[in-house]
Design a protein around this motif. Structure first.
Motif, PDB file in Angstrom:
ATOM      1  N   VAL A 102      10.013   8.345   7.821  1.00 15.86           N
ATOM      2  CA  VAL A 102       8.719   7.775   7.461  1.00 15.86           C
ATOM      3  C   VAL A 102       7.887   7.608   8.729  1.00 15.86           C
ATOM      4  O   VAL A 102       8.313   6.951   9.677  1.00 15.86           O
ATOM      5  N   GLN A 103       6.716   8.221   8.735  1.00 14.49           N
ATOM      6  CA  GLN A 103       5.784   8.098   9.850  1.00 14.49           C
ATOM      7  C   GLN A 103       4.705   7.070   9.545  1.00 14.49           C
ATOM      8  O   GLN A 103       4.198   6.421  10.440  1.00 14.49           O
ATOM      9  N   LYS A 104       4.352   6.973   8.264  1.00 18.17           N
ATOM     10  CA  LYS A 104       3.341   6.011   7.829  1.00 18.17           C
ATOM     11  C   LYS A 104       3.823   5.405   6.512  1.00 18.17           C
ATOM     12  O   LYS A 104       3.773   6.054   5.470  1.00 18.17           O
ATOM     13  N   PRO A 105       4.308   4.174   6.546  1.00 14.34           N
ATOM     14  CA  PRO A 105       4.781   3.547   5.312  1.00 14.34           C
ATOM     15  C   PRO A 105       3.611   3.021   4.469  1.00 14.34           C
ATOM     16  O   PRO A 105       2.487   2.881   4.958  1.00 14.34           O
ATOM     17  N   LEU A 106       3.891   2.742   3.214  1.00 12.20           N
ATOM     18  CA  LEU A 106       2.906   2.066   2.377  1.00 12.20           C
ATOM     19  C   LEU A 106       2.712   0.661   2.924  1.00 12.20           C
ATOM     20  O   LEU A 106       3.645   0.096   3.527  1.00 12.20           O
ATOM     21  N   PRO A 107       1.557   0.061   2.724  1.00  8.90           N
ATOM     22  CA  PRO A 107       1.373  -1.329   3.152  1.00  8.90           C
ATOM     23  C   PRO A 107       2.435  -2.218   2.500  1.00  8.90           C
ATOM     24  O   PRO A 107       2.819  -2.000   1.342  1.00  8.90           O
ATOM     25  N   ALA A 108       2.922  -3.203   3.232  1.00  5.23           N
ATOM     26  CA  ALA A 108       4.012  -4.064   2.756  1.00  5.23           C
ATOM     27  C   ALA A 108       3.696  -4.717   1.417  1.00  5.23           C
ATOM     28  O   ALA A 108       4.577  -4.876   0.575  1.00  5.23           O
ATOM     29  N   GLU A 109       2.458  -5.088   1.188  1.00  6.03           N
ATOM     30  CA  GLU A 109       2.088  -5.793  -0.045  1.00  6.03           C
ATOM     31  C   GLU A 109       1.749  -4.842  -1.193  1.00  6.03           C
ATOM     32  O   GLU A 109       1.476  -5.279  -2.306  1.00  6.03           O
ATOM     33  N   TYR A 110       1.795  -3.532  -0.957  1.00  5.00           N
ATOM     34  CA  TYR A 110       1.383  -2.566  -1.967  1.00  5.00           C
ATOM     35  C   TYR A 110       2.428  -2.447  -3.081  1.00  5.00           C
ATOM     36  O   TYR A 110       3.615  -2.256  -2.820  1.00  5.00           O
ATOM     37  N   ASP A 111       1.986  -2.547  -4.337  1.00  9.03           N
ATOM     38  CA  ASP A 111       2.858  -2.381  -5.499  1.00  9.03           C
ATOM     39  C   ASP A 111       2.540  -1.041  -6.159  1.00  9.03           C
ATOM     40  O   ASP A 111       1.603  -0.925  -6.936  1.00  9.03           O
ATOM     41  N   TRP A 112       3.330  -0.026  -5.852  1.00 19.31           N
ATOM     42  CA  TRP A 112       3.071   1.322  -6.355  1.00 19.31           C
ATOM     43  C   TRP A 112       3.157   1.400  -7.877  1.00 19.31           C
ATOM     44  O   TRP A 112       2.561   2.288  -8.485  1.00 19.31           O
ATOM     45  N   THR A 113       3.871   0.471  -8.510  1.00 26.24           N
ATOM     46  CA  THR A 113       4.017   0.505  -9.970  1.00 26.24           C
ATOM     47  C   THR A 113       2.715   0.176 -10.686  1.00 26.24           C
ATOM     48  O   THR A 113       2.592   0.401 -11.888  1.00 26.24           O
ATOM     49  N   LYS A 114       1.735  -0.335  -9.968  1.00 27.01           N
ATOM     50  CA  LYS A 114       0.419  -0.654 -10.551  1.00 27.01           C
ATOM     51  C   LYS A 114      -0.578   0.493 -10.375  1.00 27.01           C
ATOM     52  O   LYS A 114      -1.690   0.428 -10.882  1.00 27.01           O
ATOM     53  N   ALA A 115      -0.182   1.533  -9.660  1.00 21.28           N
ATOM     54  CA  ALA A 115      -1.071   2.676  -9.426  1.00 21.28           C
ATOM     55  C   ALA A 115      -1.233   3.484 -10.710  1.00 21.28           C
ATOM     56  O   ALA A 115      -0.397   3.428 -11.613  1.00 21.28           O
ATOM     57  N   GLY A 116      -2.301   4.265 -10.767  1.00 21.78           N
ATOM     58  CA  GLY A 116      -2.532   5.121 -11.921  1.00 21.78           C
ATOM     59  C   GLY A 116      -1.911   6.498 -11.761  1.00 21.78           C
ATOM     60  O   GLY A 116      -1.388   7.066 -12.707  1.00 21.78           O
TER      61      GLY A 116
END
Length: 180
Positions: A102-116
């Protein structure tokens, strides 16, 4: 006078026909079939299956809600000459200790399950990106055997289904377009 009118109408019709055929909206680089990759969730882990191996991969990008204000990406990289990618735990699993880091992780607070949506693509080999509907992947994964993945509009496919449909109704992301 009738000949002049007929000539004007004919010329106008030819002009319109020429303009319509000249306005091809398909990009010259667009694949002849939709590119697809498989996604599923097992035990809270978002998993990917490219459908066929992608050799020489030097990077992987996973983008949620592409083109919106909520868009965010996770990026992996591998040194040259690249690695082969076919199956991969994207999110929710233990930290990978493989050649892709991983070179660029998702933001720590990001909840991918809420994405469209999910957009996935690789760097290195000639390839196409693939998209998936996050809600559908989350909702339907448990209803399908662990060897089946959601391949976009083609639905849930196992290895035999991918082998049967690749180059017929879709292209896996690293399959060369047979019509180009």
């Amino acid at each position: 006078m009738a000949v002049t009118r007929w000539l004007r109408v004919t010329c106008a019709a030819l002009l319109v026909a020429t303009m319509i055929t000249a306005c091809d909206t398909k990009s010259q680089f667009e694949p002849s079939l939709p590119p697809e990759a498989g996604f599923r969730v097992d035990g809270g882990v978002l998993k990917l299956w490219t459908g066929t191996p992608c050799a020489g991969v030097t990077g992987v990008t996973l983008t949620f809600d592409s083109g919106t204000k909520q868009s965010t990406s996770q990026v992996w990289a591998a040194p040259q000459p690249g690695v082969t990618v076919e199956r991969m735990d994207l999110l929710g699993g233990a930290a990978a200790d493989g050649p892709l880091q991983v070179q660029k992780p998702l933001p720590a607070e990001y909840d991918w399950t809420k994405a469209g949506s999910i957009v996935f693509y690789v760097n290195g080999p000639t390839s196409n990106g693939a998209t998936a509907d996050v809600a559908q992947v989350l909702r339907e994964s448990a209803q399908h055997p662990s060897g089946s993945f959601l391949f976009g509009k083609s639905g849930w496919l196992d290895a035999a289904g991918v082998q049967r449909e690749n180059t017929k109704s879709f292209l896996t992301i690293c399959t060369p377009d047979p019509n180009k």
